[in-house]
Design a protein around this motif. Structure first.
Motif, PDB file in Angstrom:
ATOM      1  N   GLN A  76       0.888  -1.476   0.377  1.00 21.28           N
ATOM      2  CA  GLN A  76       0.083   0.259   0.180  1.00 21.28           C
ATOM      3  C   GLN A  76       0.947   1.339  -0.159  1.00 21.28           C
ATOM      4  O   GLN A  76       0.091   2.513  -0.489  1.00 21.28           O
ATOM      5  CB  GLN A  76      -1.250   0.208   0.904  1.00 21.28           C
ATOM      6  N   ASN A 131      -7.069  -0.175  -6.628  1.00 19.02           N
ATOM      7  CA  ASN A 131      -6.175   0.666  -7.735  1.00 19.02           C
ATOM      8  C   ASN A 131      -7.036   1.009  -9.183  1.00 19.02           C
ATOM      9  O   ASN A 131      -6.965   1.867  -9.562  1.00 19.02           O
ATOM     10  CB  ASN A 131      -4.495   1.454  -7.295  1.00 19.02           C
ATOM     11  N   LYS A 194      -0.295   2.088 -10.778  1.00 25.37           N
ATOM     12  CA  LYS A 194      -1.256   3.252 -10.326  1.00 25.37           C
ATOM     13  C   LYS A 194      -2.258   3.581 -11.849  1.00 25.37           C
ATOM     14  O   LYS A 194      -0.783   3.253 -12.846  1.00 25.37           O
ATOM     15  CB  LYS A 194      -1.105   4.066  -9.068  1.00 25.37           C
ATOM     16  N   GLU A 210      -9.121   7.947 -11.543  1.00 25.05           N
ATOM     17  CA  GLU A 210      -9.152   8.275  -9.710  1.00 25.05           C
ATOM     18  C   GLU A 210     -10.457   8.843  -9.337  1.00 25.05           C
ATOM     19  O   GLU A 210     -10.173   8.891  -8.470  1.00 25.05           O
ATOM     20  CB  GLU A 210      -7.844   9.486 -10.515  1.00 25.05           C
ATOM     21  N   LYS A 356     -10.087   3.528   2.368  1.00 23.80           N
ATOM     22  CA  LYS A 356      -8.820   2.996   1.524  1.00 23.80           C
ATOM     23  C   LYS A 356      -7.181   2.951   2.501  1.00 23.80           C
ATOM     24  O   LYS A 356      -6.315   2.062   1.957  1.00 23.80           O
ATOM     25  CB  LYS A 356      -8.564   4.252   0.237  1.00 23.80           C
TER      26      LYS A 356
END
Length: 432
Positions: A76, A131, A194, A210, A356
């Protein structure tokens, strides 16, 4: 969904999911081929008892417990991509090493280390997918990832049966440890952590994706840190639920070849074919369940109902399996399919309960408890089979474990917390 979202979605499904599926599926080569090797002569070659075989099976999951949370934190905060790359290489080496040992003491060490290495992969992959995929896509994305489990076991049961018969258990392990090492470099070359790092998405597609992912976080009740998340009753209940669920799953996975071989008296190749069929059904059930879970956003019902059906099937196997192999086998096929069906919904449910900043590590805690359940399932099912001389008692044990998991899933409350004085469901307001 607008044109930009459609284009982004197609690209993400085509580029991310096949790679994720293959990567995670390779982890199951060395988890499940161990059961085939035991049924195919490894126990006799190394003169190990049923109790020792049970411990060797279970040690993997004991090691699997240890690195869950540190691995999730690294994935993460730093990079899931790098963590998975290293894990692929190390577990390939260890898997092949299983085929060159001549002393059971070294097997204890290898199985434990394999568990430690692979423990980081599941939470890292789930964080990675979170993600890239939105709430309405997540159950299906998770299911395609976890499909690596039943699909690999399905074809591995056939291939391993063939290899066991023609080259022996040692060469089987050596051969099946090579693919993860090769695949590690493919993973490293094509994956980005990502969307912002992806050259194959346009600037507009990156912004759109996003933006959606950020918007989804607004309805989730904030959680300050990992410690606060671990104390939540929901997280504790889900951890225990996954513990009991995993008892059923891995008692089944690790001992199915031996149960079939002993009950049918078939050869190892025929046993491999029969061992594969439950996982074909599991593959279908996972896809169907995840589709309707994402379509309706009713996560809980697509978790506890299949598990309850699995419990009933195990109980019926307990009642009738000793006198009718084919009836028992049919029930096991159904039990295997429905036990796998809820995985995509379950892990999507966790990410919709927690924000998250803590969801990935909470998932690691829950998955770690699943590893302990797998340890108990793999060891105790083997113990019961050896102590009683039949799988009947273990069928009852797995049925009882699934019933407990169903009860725990049903008591997880949806709307006990508040945000800005308005009651909401913890996670996303459409979660059922």
């Amino acid at each position: 969904m607008n044109e930009i979202q459609n284009a982004s979605s197609r690209k993400r499904w085509l580029r991310i999911i096949p790679i994720a599926f293959i990567t995670y599926s390779l982890a199951y080569l060395d988890r499940s081929n161990f059961g085939s090797a035991v049924a195919g002569g490894m126990g006799d070659s190394l003169h190990i008892t049923t109790a020792v075989t049970s411990m060797l099976s279970a040690l993997f999951f004991f090691g699997y417990f240890f690195f869950q949370i540190p691995g999730a934190i690294y994935a993460q905060k730093r990079s899931a991509k790098k963590l998975v790359f290293i894990s692929l290489i190390v577990w390939g080496v260890l898997a092949s090493a299983t085929g060159i040992v001549n002393n059971v003491r070294y097997l204890y060490v290898i199985r434990f280390l394999l568990g430690i290495v692979e423990s980081a992969v599941m939470p890292a992959m789930l964080i990675f997918l979170s993600n890239w995929f939105t709430k309405s896509e997540r159950s299906k994305a998770n299911s395609f990832l976890i499909l690596g489990n039943p699909v690999t076991i399905m074809w591995m049961s056939i291939v391993s049966g063939y290899l066991l018969e023609h080259v022996g258990w040692k060469n089987m392990f050596i051969i099946e440890g090579i693919p993860p090492i090769i695949w590690a470099f493919i993973w490293l070359a094509v994956i980005q952590d990502k969307p912002s790092q992806a050259k194959w998405l346009t600037h507009s597609e990156k912004q759109e994706l996003e933006g959606i992912l950020q918007e989804e976080q607004k309805d989730i009740v904030p959680v300050k840190n990992y410690a606060a998340a671990f104390k939540k009753p929901k997280v504790i209940a889900l951890a225990m639920q996954y513990f009991f669920w995993s008892i059923g799953v891995y008692g089944f996975v690790m001992w199915l070849p031996s149960i079939i071989k002993n009950g049918s008296k078939f050869g190892i190749t025929s046993t491999g074919w029969l061992s594969a069929l439950p996982y074909l059904f599991a593959t279908v059930m996972m896809l169907v369940t995840s589709y309707f879970s994402d379509k309706t956003m009713k996560r809980k019902v697509f978790i506890w109902v299949p598990l309850l059906i699995g419990a009933v099937c195990f109980y019926l196997s307990y009642q009738f399996g000793a006198t009718n192999f084919w009836l028992s086998y049919a029930l096991l096929c159904v039990a295997g399919g429905v036990m796998y069906a809820p995985y995509g919904s379950f892990f999507a449910f966790i990410t919709e309960l927690l924000p998250k900043n803590v969801a990935g590590v909470a998932t690691a805690l829950i998955n770690g408890m699943g590893a302990l359940g797998s340890f108990v399932g793999a060891y105790f099912v083997g113990y019961l089979n050896g102590a009683t001389g039949s799988p009947s008692a273990s069928f009852f044990f797995m049925a009882a474990s699934l019933v407990v998991s169903v009860v725990l899933m049903c008591v997880v409350r949806k709307n006990s917390e508040k945000k800005q004085q308005n009651p909401v469901l913890v996670g996303v307001h459409t979660v059922k």
